[in-house]
Design an enzyme around this catalytic site. Sequence first.
Site, PDB file in Angstrom:
ATOM      1  N   ASP A   5     113.185  79.320 131.929  1.00 38.87           N
ATOM      2  CA  ASP A   5     111.774  79.277 131.567  1.00 38.87           C
ATOM      3  C   ASP A   5     111.568  80.185 130.368  1.00 38.87           C
ATOM      4  O   ASP A   5     112.408  81.001 130.028  1.00 38.87           O
ATOM      5  CB  ASP A   5     110.874  79.660 132.742  1.00 38.87           C
ATOM      6  CG  ASP A   5     110.941  81.121 133.105  1.00 38.87           C
ATOM      7  OD1 ASP A   5     111.848  81.817 132.641  1.00 38.87           O
ATOM      8  OD2 ASP A   5     110.092  81.576 133.873  1.00 38.87           O
ATOM      9  N   ASP A   6     110.476  80.023 129.715  1.00 42.82           N
ATOM     10  CA  ASP A   6     110.126  80.810 128.525  1.00 42.82           C
ATOM     11  C   ASP A   6     111.142  80.674 127.401  1.00 42.82           C
ATOM     12  O   ASP A   6     111.309  81.581 126.606  1.00 42.82           O
ATOM     13  CB  ASP A   6     109.978  82.306 128.873  1.00 42.82           C
ATOM     14  CG  ASP A   6     108.746  82.589 129.704  1.00 42.82           C
ATOM     15  OD1 ASP A   6     107.910  81.689 129.849  1.00 42.82           O
ATOM     16  OD2 ASP A   6     108.626  83.705 130.196  1.00 42.82           O
ATOM     17  N   CYS A  43     104.580  81.933 132.061  1.00 41.03           N
ATOM     18  CA  CYS A  43     105.887  82.000 132.714  1.00 41.03           C
ATOM     19  C   CYS A  43     105.849  81.746 134.223  1.00 41.03           C
ATOM     20  O   CYS A  43     106.617  80.939 134.733  1.00 41.03           O
ATOM     21  CB  CYS A  43     106.562  83.324 132.409  1.00 41.03           C
ATOM     22  SG  CYS A  43     105.706  84.777 133.048  1.00 41.03           S
ATOM     23  N   LYS A 101     114.218  87.586 135.067  1.00 42.86           N
ATOM     24  CA  LYS A 101     112.888  87.954 135.534  1.00 42.86           C
ATOM     25  C   LYS A 101     112.389  87.044 136.652  1.00 42.86           C
ATOM     26  O   LYS A 101     112.572  85.839 136.607  1.00 42.86           O
ATOM     27  CB  LYS A 101     111.929  87.884 134.341  1.00 42.86           C
ATOM     28  CG  LYS A 101     110.477  88.082 134.688  1.00 42.86           C
ATOM     29  CD  LYS A 101     109.623  88.107 133.451  1.00 42.86           C
ATOM     30  CE  LYS A 101     109.166  86.735 133.050  1.00 42.86           C
ATOM     31  NZ  LYS A 101     108.151  86.739 132.007  1.00 42.86           N
ATOM     32  N   HIS A 103     108.688  86.597 138.137  1.00 43.45           N
ATOM     33  CA  HIS A 103     107.272  86.974 138.084  1.00 43.45           C
ATOM     34  C   HIS A 103     106.485  86.103 139.053  1.00 43.45           C
ATOM     35  O   HIS A 103     105.386  85.668 138.755  1.00 43.45           O
ATOM     36  CB  HIS A 103     106.745  86.826 136.657  1.00 43.45           C
ATOM     37  CG  HIS A 103     105.441  87.514 136.418  1.00 43.45           C
ATOM     38  ND1 HIS A 103     104.683  87.275 135.309  1.00 43.45           N
ATOM     39  CD2 HIS A 103     104.752  88.434 137.132  1.00 43.45           C
ATOM     40  CE1 HIS A 103     103.593  88.007 135.341  1.00 43.45           C
ATOM     41  NE2 HIS A 103     103.618  88.721 136.438  1.00 43.45           N
TER      42      HIS A 103
END
Length: 165
Positions: A5-6, A43, A101, A103
């Site tokens: 992602d991102d 995100c 990450k 989140h």
Amino acid sequence: MSLLDDVGFGQTSTLDGLIPTPNLDKLASEGLRYNRFHTTAICGPSRAALLTGRNHHDTGNGFLMEWATGYPNDSTLIQPTTATIGRVLKGNGYTTWWYGKNHNTPDRETTVAGPFDRWPTGMGVDYFYRFNAGETHQYSPVLFENTVPVAVPPTAESNHAGTAV
């Protein structure tokens, strides 16, 4: 298998990006190219959609974890009954790991006391290493291995979050 992602379409070598993805390149050369993706531009909701194969609102992730609302499907909590790719792959004999990450865990659940059901390991992932929040300090990162904090000595640039192991 990788879920990113991102990063956008242009990051992988398959689409002329800088990140080498030889297996994706091979699949693409044989005609398999995914070129449509529903994006949320944020995100956490994008990650929820990738992890579950569902629209981010169906997973309860309408926006960032810290800005949950009382509206339906906007609690930002992926429910334990929601299938995730980690649970599906584990149920089919695969081992999975998550490096990076996360989140998608509410701040109140990111302590060493848990609960851990919305951590990657609670969503079916066998191994998790990185940080469990929207951001971390680049030189004194708060890192976890599965659900255990990783002690990173606070020295200088050698402990950059991108290189600390």
